[in-house]
Scaffold this motif. Sequence first.
Motif, PDB file in Angstrom:
ATOM      1  N   ALA A 100      22.269-134.989 -56.411  1.00  0.00           N
ATOM      2  CA  ALA A 100      23.496-135.453 -55.766  1.00  0.00           C
ATOM      3  C   ALA A 100      23.496-136.971 -55.607  1.00  0.00           C
ATOM      4  CB  ALA A 100      23.666-134.769 -54.410  1.00  0.00           C
ATOM      5  N   LEU A 101      22.343-137.536 -55.286  1.00  0.00           N
ATOM      6  CA  LEU A 101      22.256-138.991 -55.162  1.00  0.00           C
ATOM      7  C   LEU A 101      22.451-139.673 -56.515  1.00  0.00           C
ATOM      8  CD1 LEU A 101      19.332-139.522 -52.621  1.00  0.00           C
ATOM      9  CD2 LEU A 101      21.740-138.972 -52.208  1.00  0.00           C
ATOM     10  N   ASP A 102      21.920-139.050 -57.559  1.00  0.00           N
ATOM     11  CA  ASP A 102      22.128-139.588 -58.902  1.00  0.00           C
ATOM     12  C   ASP A 102      23.608-139.492 -59.294  1.00  0.00           C
ATOM     13  OD1 ASP A 102      20.910-140.648 -61.379  1.00  0.00           O
ATOM     14  OD2 ASP A 102      21.646-138.776 -62.244  1.00  0.00           O
ATOM     15  N   TRP A 103      24.253-138.405 -58.895  1.00  0.00           N
ATOM     16  CA  TRP A 103      25.700-138.249 -59.115  1.00  0.00           C
ATOM     17  C   TRP A 103      26.446-139.389 -58.436  1.00  0.00           C
ATOM     18  CZ3 TRP A 103      29.042-133.859 -56.576  1.00  0.00           C
ATOM     19  CH2 TRP A 103      30.256-133.726 -57.279  1.00  0.00           C
ATOM     20  N   SER A 104      26.067-139.703 -57.206  1.00  0.00           N
ATOM     21  CA  SER A 104      26.758-140.773 -56.473  1.00  0.00           C
ATOM     22  C   SER A 104      26.513-142.131 -57.132  1.00  0.00           C
ATOM     23  CB  SER A 104      26.295-140.805 -55.009  1.00  0.00           C
ATOM     24  OG  SER A 104      24.977-141.290 -54.881  1.00  0.00           O
ATOM     25  N   PHE A 106      30.804-126.771 -57.913  1.00  0.00           N
ATOM     26  CA  PHE A 106      31.487-127.874 -57.238  1.00  0.00           C
ATOM     27  C   PHE A 106      31.501-129.118 -58.124  1.00  0.00           C
ATOM     28  CE2 PHE A 106      31.667-131.296 -53.996  1.00  0.00           C
ATOM     29  CZ  PHE A 106      32.830-130.908 -53.342  1.00  0.00           C
ATOM     30  N   LYS A 107      30.381-129.423 -58.740  1.00  0.00           N
ATOM     31  CA  LYS A 107      30.325-130.585 -59.629  1.00  0.00           C
ATOM     32  C   LYS A 107      31.246-130.410 -60.832  1.00  0.00           C
ATOM     33  CE  LYS A 107      26.733-132.968 -60.669  1.00  0.00           C
ATOM     34  NZ  LYS A 107      25.394-133.372 -61.197  1.00  0.00           N
ATOM     35  N   LYS A 108      31.256-129.211 -61.382  1.00  0.00           N
ATOM     36  CA  LYS A 108      32.114-128.948 -62.535  1.00  0.00           C
ATOM     37  C   LYS A 108      33.574-129.094 -62.156  1.00  0.00           C
ATOM     38  CE  LYS A 108      33.266-125.325 -65.899  1.00  0.00           C
ATOM     39  NZ  LYS A 108      32.949-123.951 -66.364  1.00  0.00           N
ATOM     40  N   LEU A 109      33.934-128.534 -61.023  1.00  0.00           N
ATOM     41  CA  LEU A 109      35.316-128.617 -60.554  1.00  0.00           C
ATOM     42  C   LEU A 109      35.721-130.066 -60.300  1.00  0.00           C
ATOM     43  CD1 LEU A 109      37.808-126.990 -59.283  1.00  0.00           C
ATOM     44  CD2 LEU A 109      36.697-127.469 -57.111  1.00  0.00           C
ATOM     45  N   ALA A 110      34.824-130.852 -59.696  1.00  0.00           N
ATOM     46  CA  ALA A 110      35.160-132.231 -59.362  1.00  0.00           C
ATOM     47  C   ALA A 110      35.474-133.057 -60.603  1.00  0.00           C
ATOM     48  CB  ALA A 110      34.014-132.866 -58.582  1.00  0.00           C
ATOM     49  N   ALA A 111      34.703-132.875 -61.663  1.00  0.00           N
ATOM     50  CA  ALA A 111      34.946-133.582 -62.930  1.00  0.00           C
ATOM     51  C   ALA A 111      35.324-135.040 -62.666  1.00  0.00           C
ATOM     52  CB  ALA A 111      36.052-132.868 -63.720  1.00  0.00           C
ATOM     53  N   HIS A 154      37.625-137.966 -55.018  1.00  0.00           N
ATOM     54  CA  HIS A 154      36.409-138.183 -54.247  1.00  0.00           C
ATOM     55  C   HIS A 154      35.836-136.824 -53.853  1.00  0.00           C
ATOM     56  CE1 HIS A 154      37.043-142.574 -53.174  1.00  0.00           C
ATOM     57  NE2 HIS A 154      38.181-142.246 -53.770  1.00  0.00           N
ATOM     58  N   VAL A 155      34.538-136.804 -53.518  1.00  0.00           N
ATOM     59  CA  VAL A 155      33.915-135.586 -53.010  1.00  0.00           C
ATOM     60  C   VAL A 155      33.111-135.912 -51.754  1.00  0.00           C
ATOM     61  CG1 VAL A 155      33.789-134.478 -55.276  1.00  0.00           C
ATOM     62  CG2 VAL A 155      31.830-135.801 -54.430  1.00  0.00           C
ATOM     63  N   LEU A 156      32.966-134.916 -50.892  1.00  0.00           N
ATOM     64  CA  LEU A 156      32.179-135.036 -49.667  1.00  0.00           C
ATOM     65  C   LEU A 156      31.171-133.906 -49.613  1.00  0.00           C
ATOM     66  CD1 LEU A 156      31.789-136.430 -46.880  1.00  0.00           C
ATOM     67  CD2 LEU A 156      33.434-134.791 -45.959  1.00  0.00           C
ATOM     68  N   LEU A 157      29.895-134.263 -49.447  1.00  0.00           N
ATOM     69  CA  LEU A 157      28.800-133.300 -49.426  1.00  0.00           C
ATOM     70  C   LEU A 157      28.091-133.332 -48.076  1.00  0.00           C
ATOM     71  CD1 LEU A 157      27.261-134.198 -52.903  1.00  0.00           C
ATOM     72  CD2 LEU A 157      28.612-132.169 -52.384  1.00  0.00           C
ATOM     73  N   GLN A 158      27.555-132.179 -47.678  1.00  0.00           N
ATOM     74  CA  GLN A 158      26.774-132.120 -46.449  1.00  0.00           C
ATOM     75  C   GLN A 158      25.718-131.022 -46.546  1.00  0.00           C
ATOM     76  OE1 GLN A 158      29.091-130.519 -43.001  1.00  0.00           O
ATOM     77  NE2 GLN A 158      30.705-130.206 -44.518  1.00  0.00           N
ATOM     78  N   GLU A 159      24.679-131.197 -45.790  1.00  0.00           N
ATOM     79  CA  GLU A 159      23.589-130.223 -45.645  1.00  0.00           C
ATOM     80  C   GLU A 159      23.161-129.599 -46.970  1.00  0.00           C
ATOM     81  OE1 GLU A 159      23.231-127.307 -42.047  1.00  0.00           O
ATOM     82  OE2 GLU A 159      22.243-129.250 -41.972  1.00  0.00           O
ATOM     83  N   PHE A 200      28.994-142.581 -59.885  1.00  0.00           N
ATOM     84  CA  PHE A 200      30.390-142.723 -59.446  1.00  0.00           C
ATOM     85  C   PHE A 200      30.405-143.430 -58.090  1.00  0.00           C
ATOM     86  CE2 PHE A 200      30.255-139.043 -62.254  1.00  0.00           C
ATOM     87  CZ  PHE A 200      31.243-139.384 -63.171  1.00  0.00           C
ATOM     88  N   PRO A 201      30.121-144.731 -58.097  1.00  0.00           N
ATOM     89  CA  PRO A 201      29.981-145.472 -56.839  1.00  0.00           C
ATOM     90  C   PRO A 201      31.232-145.383 -55.963  1.00  0.00           C
ATOM     91  CG  PRO A 201      29.265-146.802 -58.707  1.00  0.00           C
ATOM     92  CD  PRO A 201      29.925-145.585 -59.272  1.00  0.00           C
ATOM     93  N   GLY A 202      31.011-145.146 -54.686  1.00  0.00           N
ATOM     94  CA  GLY A 202      32.110-145.112 -53.730  1.00  0.00           C
ATOM     95  C   GLY A 202      32.963-143.868 -53.772  1.00  0.00           C
ATOM     96  N   ARG A 203      32.552-142.850 -54.551  1.00  0.00           N
ATOM     97  CA  ARG A 203      33.385-141.652 -54.675  1.00  0.00           C
ATOM     98  C   ARG A 203      32.646-140.369 -54.308  1.00  0.00           C
ATOM     99  NH1 ARG A 203      35.338-141.680 -60.504  1.00  0.00           N
ATOM    100  NH2 ARG A 203      36.458-139.822 -59.809  1.00  0.00           N
ATOM    101  N   VAL A 204      31.333-140.425 -54.181  1.00  0.00           N
ATOM    102  CA  VAL A 204      30.538-139.282 -53.721  1.00  0.00           C
ATOM    103  C   VAL A 204      30.040-139.635 -52.326  1.00  0.00           C
ATOM    104  CG1 VAL A 204      28.542-137.807 -54.126  1.00  0.00           C
ATOM    105  CG2 VAL A 204      29.872-138.673 -56.068  1.00  0.00           C
ATOM    106  N   HIS A 205      30.544-138.927 -51.327  1.00  0.00           N
ATOM    107  CA  HIS A 205      30.293-139.278 -49.939  1.00  0.00           C
ATOM    108  C   HIS A 205      29.387-138.238 -49.271  1.00  0.00           C
ATOM    109  CE1 HIS A 205      33.485-142.245 -50.381  1.00  0.00           C
ATOM    110  NE2 HIS A 205      34.236-141.286 -50.904  1.00  0.00           N
TER     111      HIS A 205
END
Length: 283
Positions: A92-96, A52-57, A65-70, A99-104
């Motif tokens: 995931a938090l470090d990823w966010s 998922f991270k690779k695809l999001a690039a 933007h990306v949306l993550l859960q559970e 990329f501020p405001g784009r990892v939800h």
Amino acid sequence: MSGEKAVCLLLETADGLRCGPARNGQITHLPPSGELLVAGDLHNHTRNYERFKKLAALGENPQRHVLLQEIIHGGALGTQGEDNSVLMLLDALDWSRHFPGRVHFILANHDWAQAHAMAIMKDGYDLTDRFTRGLAVHFGHRAADVSNAFHNFVYSLPLAAITASGILFTHSLPGPRDIDAFDVTVLRRTLVEHDYRRLGPVYQLIWGRAQTQAVLDRLSRAWWSDLFVCGHQAQEPGHGTVGDRMLIIDSSHNHGVFLPVDLGRQYTLADLERSVMPLAAVG
């Protein structure tokens, strides 16, 4: 990552989630253009998360933007029987942060259960206890501090995200048994501790199952949302639908999927279902 860094990352993310410009009540309002990639429950499925991270690039796609859960609870146990999913969460938090405001993120029932020390049994063991063991293994004497910071993070999470075209993303929706008593204002107001109690409105939202067309129609009118995209309910083929309004996606196994959404267009449920893609297709 050290315990000190983990605490800082959890608390900084929580502050950002509470004060972010896209946040209104308990809803993240997504931009009217660009692209959103949505993951279902991940449950520490490392390969699917990496795909998922690779695809999001995100570094190469500034309008994405990306949306993550559970994210938590799952994956291979460590040598002391610990659940290691806190490491994926911190990544995931470090990823966010990069990329501020784009990892939800949205609140999910396993997040709630861990924050409330409620046992969730699977295959004969308690997922919540295994996660707590993982904190002890990875952070030693700082484990209690990381646990407290995690609790703070959980309480900062929005309950939903919505597109300008009216697609609402929540972890789940209340079921038929709860809908008559469900407080639909929960998405639009500041929450208090009482809202998070067991069987309260937050609990009903993120733990609900067996939704019906009548439930979906009622929530659609209350929230001005045409379609719902959720996780929570396991889907062996990766996705499923309920009625003509609800898509369920699951990213937690080898047939897991993700959902790409064009934020600038309208969708029907059939359009969304056709858009679902397998994570295994990502190299």
